[in-house]
Design a protein around this motif. Structure first.
Motif, PDB file in Angstrom:
ATOM      1  N   ASP A  29     -19.677   8.954 -43.483  1.00 48.88           N
ATOM      2  CA  ASP A  29     -19.552   7.643 -43.351  1.00 48.88           C
ATOM      3  C   ASP A  29     -19.110   7.102 -44.579  1.00 48.88           C
ATOM      4  OD1 ASP A  29     -19.736   6.906 -40.805  1.00 48.88           O
ATOM      5  OD2 ASP A  29     -20.533   5.117 -41.218  1.00 48.88           O
ATOM      6  N   ASP A  44     -23.207  -0.101 -46.201  1.00 48.49           N
ATOM      7  CA  ASP A  44     -24.805  -0.626 -45.405  1.00 48.49           C
ATOM      8  C   ASP A  44     -25.897   0.146 -45.742  1.00 48.49           C
ATOM      9  OD1 ASP A  44     -23.042   1.377 -43.721  1.00 48.49           O
ATOM     10  OD2 ASP A  44     -24.352   0.930 -42.226  1.00 48.49           O
ATOM     11  N   ASP A 103     -21.725  -3.655 -44.603  1.00 45.54           N
ATOM     12  CA  ASP A 103     -21.012  -2.649 -44.841  1.00 45.54           C
ATOM     13  C   ASP A 103     -19.947  -2.807 -45.936  1.00 45.54           C
ATOM     14  OD1 ASP A 103     -22.063  -1.994 -42.511  1.00 45.54           O
ATOM     15  OD2 ASP A 103     -20.121  -1.292 -41.477  1.00 45.54           O
ATOM     16  N   SER A 132     -16.246   3.319 -41.814  1.00 44.76           N
ATOM     17  CA  SER A 132     -16.745   2.601 -40.651  1.00 44.76           C
ATOM     18  C   SER A 132     -16.811   1.290 -41.061  1.00 44.76           C
ATOM     19  CB  SER A 132     -18.108   3.619 -40.418  1.00 44.76           C
ATOM     20  OG  SER A 132     -19.088   3.054 -41.239  1.00 44.76           O
ATOM     21  N   LYS A 159     -13.697  -0.513 -34.153  1.00 42.50           N
ATOM     22  CA  LYS A 159     -15.203  -0.494 -34.082  1.00 42.50           C
ATOM     23  C   LYS A 159     -15.682  -1.930 -33.909  1.00 42.50           C
ATOM     24  CE  LYS A 159     -19.036   0.268 -37.064  1.00 42.50           C
ATOM     25  NZ  LYS A 159     -19.762   0.921 -38.315  1.00 42.50           N
ATOM     26  N   TYR A 215     -25.955  -0.806 -31.506  1.00 42.42           N
ATOM     27  CA  TYR A 215     -26.062  -0.114 -33.006  1.00 42.42           C
ATOM     28  C   TYR A 215     -27.720  -0.051 -33.485  1.00 42.42           C
ATOM     29  CZ  TYR A 215     -20.986  -0.435 -33.332  1.00 42.42           C
ATOM     30  OH  TYR A 215     -19.642  -0.778 -33.151  1.00 42.42           O
ATOM     31  N   PHE A 268     -29.533   2.976 -34.377  1.00 40.65           N
ATOM     32  CA  PHE A 268     -29.053   3.541 -35.684  1.00 40.65           C
ATOM     33  C   PHE A 268     -29.439   2.951 -37.160  1.00 40.65           C
ATOM     34  CE2 PHE A 268     -25.931   3.540 -39.119  1.00 40.65           C
ATOM     35  CZ  PHE A 268     -25.736   4.641 -39.203  1.00 40.65           C
ATOM     36  N   ARG A 269     -29.580   1.563 -36.881  1.00 46.55           N
ATOM     37  CA  ARG A 269     -29.881   1.141 -38.078  1.00 46.55           C
ATOM     38  C   ARG A 269     -31.418   1.025 -38.542  1.00 46.55           C
ATOM     39  NH1 ARG A 269     -26.478  -4.609 -36.475  1.00 46.55           N
ATOM     40  NH2 ARG A 269     -24.512  -3.792 -36.665  1.00 46.55           N
ATOM     41  N   LYS A 300     -22.506  -8.830 -38.191  1.00 45.60           N
ATOM     42  CA  LYS A 300     -21.130  -8.279 -38.860  1.00 45.60           C
ATOM     43  C   LYS A 300     -19.864  -8.614 -38.185  1.00 45.60           C
ATOM     44  CE  LYS A 300     -23.610  -4.211 -40.310  1.00 45.60           C
ATOM     45  NZ  LYS A 300     -23.607  -2.521 -40.367  1.00 45.60           N
ATOM     46  N   GLN A 309     -16.438  -6.700 -37.805  1.00 40.17           N
ATOM     47  CA  GLN A 309     -16.390  -5.669 -36.898  1.00 40.17           C
ATOM     48  C   GLN A 309     -15.549  -6.597 -35.673  1.00 40.17           C
ATOM     49  OE1 GLN A 309     -20.319  -4.190 -36.070  1.00 40.17           O
ATOM     50  NE2 GLN A 309     -20.125  -2.687 -37.792  1.00 40.17           N
ATOM     51  N   LYS A 333     -15.460   2.834 -30.963  1.00 41.38           N
ATOM     52  CA  LYS A 333     -16.960   2.551 -30.913  1.00 41.38           C
ATOM     53  C   LYS A 333     -17.550   1.313 -30.489  1.00 41.38           C
ATOM     54  CE  LYS A 333     -20.587   2.820 -34.480  1.00 41.38           C
ATOM     55  NZ  LYS A 333     -20.626   2.790 -35.754  1.00 41.38           N
ATOM     56  N   SER A 392     -26.115   4.940 -30.769  1.00 40.98           N
ATOM     57  CA  SER A 392     -27.468   5.014 -30.828  1.00 40.98           C
ATOM     58  C   SER A 392     -27.794   4.363 -29.551  1.00 40.98           C
ATOM     59  CB  SER A 392     -28.016   4.599 -32.100  1.00 40.98           C
ATOM     60  OG  SER A 392     -27.776   3.221 -32.352  1.00 40.98           O
ATOM     61  N   TYR A 436     -25.302  11.887 -30.035  1.00 41.62           N
ATOM     62  CA  TYR A 436     -26.633  12.461 -30.579  1.00 41.62           C
ATOM     63  C   TYR A 436     -27.275  13.692 -29.907  1.00 41.62           C
ATOM     64  CZ  TYR A 436     -26.121   8.468 -33.633  1.00 41.62           C
ATOM     65  OH  TYR A 436     -25.862   7.343 -34.677  1.00 41.62           O
TER      66      TYR A 436
HETATM   67  C1  PBG Z   1     -22.285   1.885 -40.501  1.00 45.22           C
HETATM   68  C2  PBG Z   1     -22.489   2.603 -39.151  1.00 45.22           C
HETATM   69  C3  PBG Z   1     -23.066   2.198 -38.068  1.00 45.22           C
HETATM   70  C4  PBG Z   1     -22.809   3.209 -37.164  1.00 45.22           C
HETATM   71  C5  PBG Z   1     -22.363   4.083 -37.573  1.00 45.22           C
HETATM   72  N1  PBG Z   1     -21.826   3.759 -38.831  1.00 45.22           N
HETATM   73  C6  PBG Z   1     -23.747   0.894 -37.779  1.00 45.22           C
HETATM   74  C7  PBG Z   1     -23.202  -0.464 -37.928  1.00 45.22           C
HETATM   75  O1  PBG Z   1     -22.019  -0.616 -37.926  1.00 45.22           O
HETATM   76  O2  PBG Z   1     -23.838  -1.403 -38.232  1.00 45.22           O
HETATM   77  C8  PBG Z   1     -23.697   2.944 -35.566  1.00 45.22           C
HETATM   78  C9  PBG Z   1     -23.844   4.326 -34.983  1.00 45.22           C
HETATM   79  C10 PBG Z   1     -24.852   4.179 -33.973  1.00 45.22           C
HETATM   80  O3  PBG Z   1     -25.047   3.122 -33.517  1.00 45.22           O
HETATM   81  O4  PBG Z   1     -25.145   5.208 -33.515  1.00 45.22           O
HETATM   82  N2  PBG Z   1     -21.020   1.134 -40.773  1.00 45.22           N
END
Ligand code: PBG
Length: 343
Positions: free
Chosen positions: A135, A139, A147, A182, A212, A218, A221-222, A235, A239, A266, A292, A331
């Motif tokens: 990536d 972030d 980001d 990303s 995105k 997300y 993931f965070r 974001k 985004q 995404k 995620s 995943y």
């Molecule tokens: C960071 C990034 C994110 C994801 C991938 N790269 C999170 C976001 O944009 O906050 C999310 C992946 C996921 O939720 O599985 N830029």
């Protein structure tokens, strides 16, 4: 008279004519279902996102993502070797960054000895025959979880691009095969492409996170990368708005003009309509990220016995292929690849 004798037509049943066209015929046996299947899922369609954590012998489960672990580098090497053995072509690496490495300038992002760079070098040394994607976004390294850089509460586009260029160049120098911007800054794909080319990395590929969305999916993931608790605000200024699809086509078109080799939509399952439109409009290698939160939803229901793990995961992944994806980041890549190998 009519209806009698040896040449008489068969008599309709009391309720009317039987169907001559019966779509169930082709569904009647496993072999005929296999024969007529339009879409196929194979391990070559899967990209596996993997979380890294510094230390030795770390194998720490992410609480909101059952079955997903943060791994130290030597554990990650073994996991990547296994993914390679299962036929998975690409692993995407994400670092968990401790808070003391998060700053306002995000300098850890272009530290050539940061966790991702060390992992890339070690995996390339021990498992050379699998692709590595990283990536590009600030972030994990940003004290405010964004980001991009943050100045007076705003995310400055062009200053952020300078930082992203440094990050991308550092990753390519470490041996990363696919740069995955990303961050959703305007113009970053072209700027990174020019910087990579100028640094002799003409063959490093780019998979742009093009469409995105500012998504609620997300969250886990965070947690996994340790950025959630730090995020100031949301974001939505960079985004995309989940209400839009025409805009997704423009984003993809711009990233392609700027040199993206592959594009991504995404999140995944709630955005299959976007995926289909992107594939139909642009006809380029197009990927979907089953993020995620989608994974967490499936696994939460599986843990309660409400859904069947194997069937629901494989059906969800097949749906991406049917909607036009050339591949899926998931995943569940390793378990899915294992199931797909079985006869
Ligand atoms: C960071 C990034 C994110 C994801 C991938 N790269 C999170 C976001 O944009 O906050 C999310 C992946 C996921 O939720 O599985 N830029």
């Amino acid at each position: 008279g009519p209806g009698t004798g040896p040449d008489a037509a068969p008599q309709p049943a009391a309720h009317g004519a039987f169907p001559t066209v019966r779509l169930r015929r082709n569904r009647s046996e496993p072999w005929t279902r296999r024969l007529v299947a339009e879409t196929r899922l194979t391990p070559a369609d899967l990209m596996w996102p993997l979380f890294l954590e510094d230390g030795t012998d770390v194998w720490r489960e992410v609480p909101s993502m059952p079955g997903v672990h943060r791994l130290s580098i030597e554990r990650a090497v073994d996991a990547v070797a296994r993914a390679r053995d299962l036929g998975i072509p690409v692993v995407a690496l994400f670092p968990h960054v401790p808070s003391e490495r998060k700053t306002a300038d995000c300098a850890e992002a272009w530290n050539p000895d940061n966790l991702v760079c060390r992992a890339v070098r070690e995996i390339k040394r021990q498992v050379p025959d699998i692709g590595l994607m990283c990536d590009v976004a600030l972030d994990p390294y940003n004290a405010l979880g964004h980001d991009g850089l943050v100045e007076d509460g705003r995310i400055p586009n062009d200053a952020t691009i300078d930082a992203l260029i440094r990050q991308a160049r550092t990753l390519a120098d470490a041996g990363c095969d696919i740069i995955g911007p990303s961050d959703m800054m305007d113009g970053r794909v072209g700027a990174i492409r020019r910087a990579l080319d100028a640094a002799g990395h003409q063959d490093v590929k780019m998979m742009a996170y093009s469409a995105k969305y500012a998504s609620a999916f997300y969250g886990p993931f965070r947690d996994a990368v340790g950025s959630g608790g730090f995020l100031a605000g949301d974001k939505k200024t960079y985004q995309m708005d989940p209400a839009n699809t025409d805009e997704a086509l423009r984003e993809v078109g711009l990233d392609l003009q700027e040199g993206a080799d592959m594009v991504m939509v995404k999140p995944g399952m709630p955005y299959l309509d976007v995926l289909r439109r992107v594939k139909d409009a642009h006809r380029v290698p197009t990927f979907a990220y089953q993020v995620s939160g989608e994974y967490a939803m499936m696994k939460a229901a599986v843990e309660r016995g409400w859904l069947d793990n194997r069937q629901v995961v494989l059906e969800s992944l097949l749906a991406f292929k049917r909607a036009g994806a050339d591949g899926v980041l998931t995943y569940a890549a390793v378990e899915a690849a294992e199931w797909l190998r079985e006869p």
